[in-house]
Design an enzyme around this catalytic site. Structure first.
Site, mmCIF file in Angstrom:
data_model
loop_
_atom_site.group_PDB
_atom_site.id
_atom_site.type_symbol
_atom_site.label_atom_id
_atom_site.label_comp_id
_atom_site.label_asym_id
_atom_site.label_seq_id
_atom_site.Cartn_x
_atom_site.Cartn_y
_atom_site.Cartn_z
ATOM 1 N N GLU A 102 44.606 39.764 37.787
ATOM 2 C CA GLU A 102 44.477 39.290 39.176
ATOM 3 C C GLU A 102 43.028 38.858 39.318
ATOM 4 O OE1 GLU A 102 46.746 39.053 41.536
ATOM 5 O OE2 GLU A 102 48.390 40.263 40.778
ATOM 6 N N LYS A 107 40.128 52.725 35.869
ATOM 7 C CA LYS A 107 38.662 52.716 35.964
ATOM 8 C C LYS A 107 38.242 52.107 37.290
ATOM 9 C CE LYS A 107 35.185 50.120 34.920
ATOM 10 N NZ LYS A 107 34.288 50.395 36.061
ATOM 11 N N GLU A 151 33.788 29.955 43.115
ATOM 12 C CA GLU A 151 34.066 31.091 43.986
ATOM 13 C C GLU A 151 32.732 31.760 44.349
ATOM 14 O OE1 GLU A 151 35.682 34.781 42.337
ATOM 15 O OE2 GLU A 151 37.110 34.838 43.986
ATOM 16 N N CYS A 188 39.482 37.784 47.198
ATOM 17 C CA CYS A 188 39.995 36.796 46.241
ATOM 18 C C CYS A 188 40.867 35.757 46.940
ATOM 19 C CB CYS A 188 40.784 37.506 45.156
ATOM 20 S SG CYS A 188 41.918 38.711 45.830
HETATM 21 P P1 NAD Z 1 34.117 42.089 37.916
HETATM 22 O O1 NAD Z 1 35.054 41.308 37.075
HETATM 23 O O2 NAD Z 1 32.667 41.969 37.661
HETATM 24 O O3 NAD Z 1 34.449 43.651 37.798
HETATM 25 C C1 NAD Z 1 35.733 44.149 38.004
HETATM 26 C C2 NAD Z 1 35.908 45.418 37.200
HETATM 27 O O4 NAD Z 1 35.798 45.100 35.822
HETATM 28 C C3 NAD Z 1 34.874 46.509 37.490
HETATM 29 O O5 NAD Z 1 35.503 47.766 37.473
HETATM 30 C C4 NAD Z 1 33.930 46.381 36.303
HETATM 31 O O6 NAD Z 1 33.285 47.592 35.978
HETATM 32 C C5 NAD Z 1 34.887 45.985 35.194
HETATM 33 N N1 NAD Z 1 34.244 45.296 34.069
HETATM 34 C C6 NAD Z 1 33.149 44.483 34.100
HETATM 35 N N2 NAD Z 1 32.848 44.078 32.841
HETATM 36 C C7 NAD Z 1 33.773 44.628 32.025
HETATM 37 C C8 NAD Z 1 33.984 44.581 30.621
HETATM 38 N N3 NAD Z 1 33.189 43.887 29.803
HETATM 39 N N4 NAD Z 1 35.037 45.258 30.104
HETATM 40 C C9 NAD Z 1 35.854 45.962 30.910
HETATM 41 N N5 NAD Z 1 35.690 46.062 32.235
HETATM 42 C C10 NAD Z 1 34.663 45.397 32.790
HETATM 43 O O7 NAD Z 1 34.500 41.720 39.398
HETATM 44 P P2 NAD Z 1 33.828 42.233 40.751
HETATM 45 O O8 NAD Z 1 32.533 41.553 40.938
HETATM 46 O O9 NAD Z 1 33.875 43.717 40.810
HETATM 47 O O10 NAD Z 1 34.914 41.693 41.824
HETATM 48 C C11 NAD Z 1 34.906 40.402 42.287
HETATM 49 C C12 NAD Z 1 35.944 39.548 41.570
HETATM 50 O O11 NAD Z 1 37.226 40.143 41.631
HETATM 51 C C13 NAD Z 1 36.108 38.189 42.242
HETATM 52 O O12 NAD Z 1 36.161 37.180 41.268
HETATM 53 C C14 NAD Z 1 37.438 38.301 42.972
HETATM 54 O O13 NAD Z 1 38.070 37.090 43.221
HETATM 55 C C15 NAD Z 1 38.205 39.183 42.047
HETATM 56 N N6 NAD Z 1 39.319 39.848 42.751
HETATM 57 C C16 NAD Z 1 40.607 39.428 42.526
HETATM 58 C C17 NAD Z 1 41.670 40.018 43.213
HETATM 59 C C18 NAD Z 1 43.084 39.544 43.011
HETATM 60 O O14 NAD Z 1 43.989 40.267 43.385
HETATM 61 N N7 NAD Z 1 43.315 38.384 42.424
HETATM 62 C C19 NAD Z 1 41.425 41.036 44.132
HETATM 63 C C20 NAD Z 1 40.107 41.438 44.342
HETATM 64 C C21 NAD Z 1 39.063 40.832 43.646
#
Ligand code: NAD
Length: 491
Positions: A257, A183, A392, A292
């Site tokens: 992650e 997704k 963060e 991240c």
């Molecule tokens: P997010 O958690 O809001 O969304 C990430 C994904 O999860 C999106 O595709 C979103 O549609 C989906 N999602 C949201 N709610 C959901 C639910 N209830 N059920 C299933 N899926 C759901 O994160 P974001 O704002 O898109 O990205 C930023 C975050 O990602 C930051 O915290 C960052 O640190 C983290 N990140 C981590 C890594 C890593 O490798 N550790 C890499 C990139 C980003």
């Protein structure tokens, strides 16, 4: 005939890849994707729901037996061909990625696409290495292990480096013999769909499926689907908890992650311009801090605190903020108005608490209609308990704190619930390595501020997650199980 492109002819509509077919989704809804630098539509994607996810999981389950039965070297070969095609389309993918994310093409999106090709090449090269072990049990008994794929993997990715994160999940899941339903993030699905187009050329239908939609709809449906054998999530810690609860309900393995608030520790012998430039790289200002791994807590020895911060401010002043598609730009825009408002709120709170802004400013308006630009901000005179130091921000905000001795530096570095990345800067390598070993994080870099490379095991501890990606060891641990076979050879 199967259409060969996710983009419906003559429109700005991109379709989902389900079972080898480009699909508009069952309920007919759409999500508009905005170009955050121009504040105008970049395209739109289907608002996928439970029915689309179920269709994608069915397709992946149907494709699984044949894909799992392939010679792993054949699977690897498909990934190598994908790598070549991604590389050949670098410019097209990078431009689209800049348009939907606001990330600058020269500093972020072109290197991201080149890095994605390298990931496919790495996992394509090692795909035949899923070796088992034999365990000596004496005469008459043969015991060996086989690395078996798990089945249909459900992958969910965020918007900040979507092509890189999609590539690592696709390459790891497929190289190990799984099929995948991925997704994409609602803010940045377009280049991921174009990446899927390239992948689909070299894969049997259903091996890779890419759905679009909101997290609470398509994402939640993927988490809950009974035929998904493994959940692989990259995103916020908050949503990571939801993913883990869903995995607990069905007892399926999960990798997470998640976020970070990573420290960068600077020793007195590192008061140089090169180290300051490395700190600026590590803070990912050229991705507007939306990383991240951003080294967003700068911990500098008190003896060089002022001089080193002068160097950091000078290094930042050399970065040019502007149109993400302009080759001269180092810094683009943040992703969306919500994120813009959050970052603005953090800068406001830092100023209100009494922090000193060495560079940067509170963005003037709460909702700019011209482009979501936020200047890099560096705070000093902050307290360890403040929100800008603990949380963060996922934006271009660096906080700097002084320390007196090594033990205090380590204590400050570890004063966080996160544990993703860390940076240590110093010429005395014995001391730098001692510090690296004392910091609680999944990935510590010494005298280096750049990103992940294929082959390194990347991932966090604590609230930064569970599991390792980017490496073959991580793929085996995360995407296979060890089956043991014991044979009585005397029968
Ligand atoms: P997010 O958690 O809001 O969304 C990430 C994904 O999860 C999106 O595709 C979103 O549609 C989906 N999602 C949201 N709610 C959901 C639910 N209830 N059920 C299933 N899926 C759901 O994160 P974001 O704002 O898109 O990205 C930023 C975050 O990602 C930051 O915290 C960052 O640190 C983290 N990140 C981590 C890594 C890593 O490798 N550790 C890499 C990139 C980003």
């Amino acid at each position: 005939m199967r259409p060969s492109s996710p983009r419906a002819a003559g429109t700005d509509e991109y379709l989902m890849l389900i079972g080898g077919v480009w699909s508009a989704g069952t309920d007919g809804g759409w999500i508009e994707v905005e170009d955050p630098a121009r504040r105008r539509p970049a395209g739109r994607v289907p608002r996928g729901g439970a029915e689309d996810v179920a269709h994608a999981v069915r397709s992946a389950a149907t494709a699984f037996p044949a894909w799992r039965g392939e010679n792993p070297a054949y699977r690897g070969h498909a990934l190598l061909r994908i790598a070549d095609d991604v590389e050949a389309e670098t410019e097209r993918l990078a431009r689209l990625l800049s348009t939907e994310t606001g990330n600058a093409i020269r500093r972020q999106t072109r290197p991201e696409v080149i890095g994605a090709a390298r990931l496919f090449r790495y996992f394509g090269g090692v795909a035949g290495e899923a070796k088992g072990e034999t365990v000596p049990l004496g005469d008459g008994l043969l015991n060996y292990t086989i690395r078996e794929p798990l089945g249909v993997v459900g992958g969910i990715i965020p918007w900040n480096a979507p092509v890189q994160l999609a590539s690592v999940k696709i390459a790891m899941a497929l190289a190990t013999g799984n099929t995948l339903v991925l997704k994409a993030a609602e803010d940045a699905p377009l280049a991921v769909l174009e990446l899927a187009r390239i992948c689909a050329r070299h894969l049997p239908p259903g091996v890779l499926n890419v759905v679009t939609g909101y997290g609470e709809e398509a994402g939640a449906a993927l988490l809950a689907h009974p035929d998904v054998a493994k959940l692989s999530f990259t995103g916020s810690t908050e949503v990571g908890r939801i993913v883990m609860r869903a995995a607990a309900d069905r007892i399926v393995p999960v990798s997470l992650e998640l976020g970070g608030k990573s420290p960068a520790v600077v020793f007195p012998d590192a008061d140089t311009d090169a180290v300051a430039a490395g700190v600026v790289d590590g803070m990912r200002f050229t991705r507007q801090g939306q990383s991240c791994t951003a080294g967003s807590r700068l911990l500098v020895h008190e003896s060089i605190f002022d001089s080193f911060l002068d160097r950091v401010v000078t290094a930042i002043s050399r970065l040019r903020m502007g149109d993400p598609l302009d080759e001269g730009s180092d810094i683009g825009t943040v992703i969306n108005p919500v994120q813009y408002g959050r970052i603005r709120g953090y800068i406001e709170s830092g100023v209100a608490d009494g922090g000193r802004l060495l560079t940067g400013e509170i963005p003037q308006t709460s909702s700019p209609d011209r482009g979501l630009f936020v200047s890099p901000a560096v705070f000093t005179r902050v307290q360890p308990s403040w929100r800008i130091v603990r949380e963060e921000i996922f934006g271009p905000v660096l906080v700097a704190l002084p320390w007196r001795d090594e033990a205090e530096a380590v204590r400050m570095a570890n004063d966080t619930h996160y544990g993703l990345a860390a940076y240590v800067w110093g010429r005395d390598l014995g001391r730098a390595l001692r510090t690296a070993h004392s910091i609680d994080a999944g990935w510590v870099q010494v005298n280096r501020g750049l990103g992940q490379l294929p082959g390194i095991s990347y991932g966090g501890i604590g609230r930064s997650g569970i599991g390792r990606e980017f490496s073959w060891e991580g793929a085996l641990d995360g995407f296979t199980h060890r089956k043991t076979v014991t044979v009585d050879t005397r029968m």
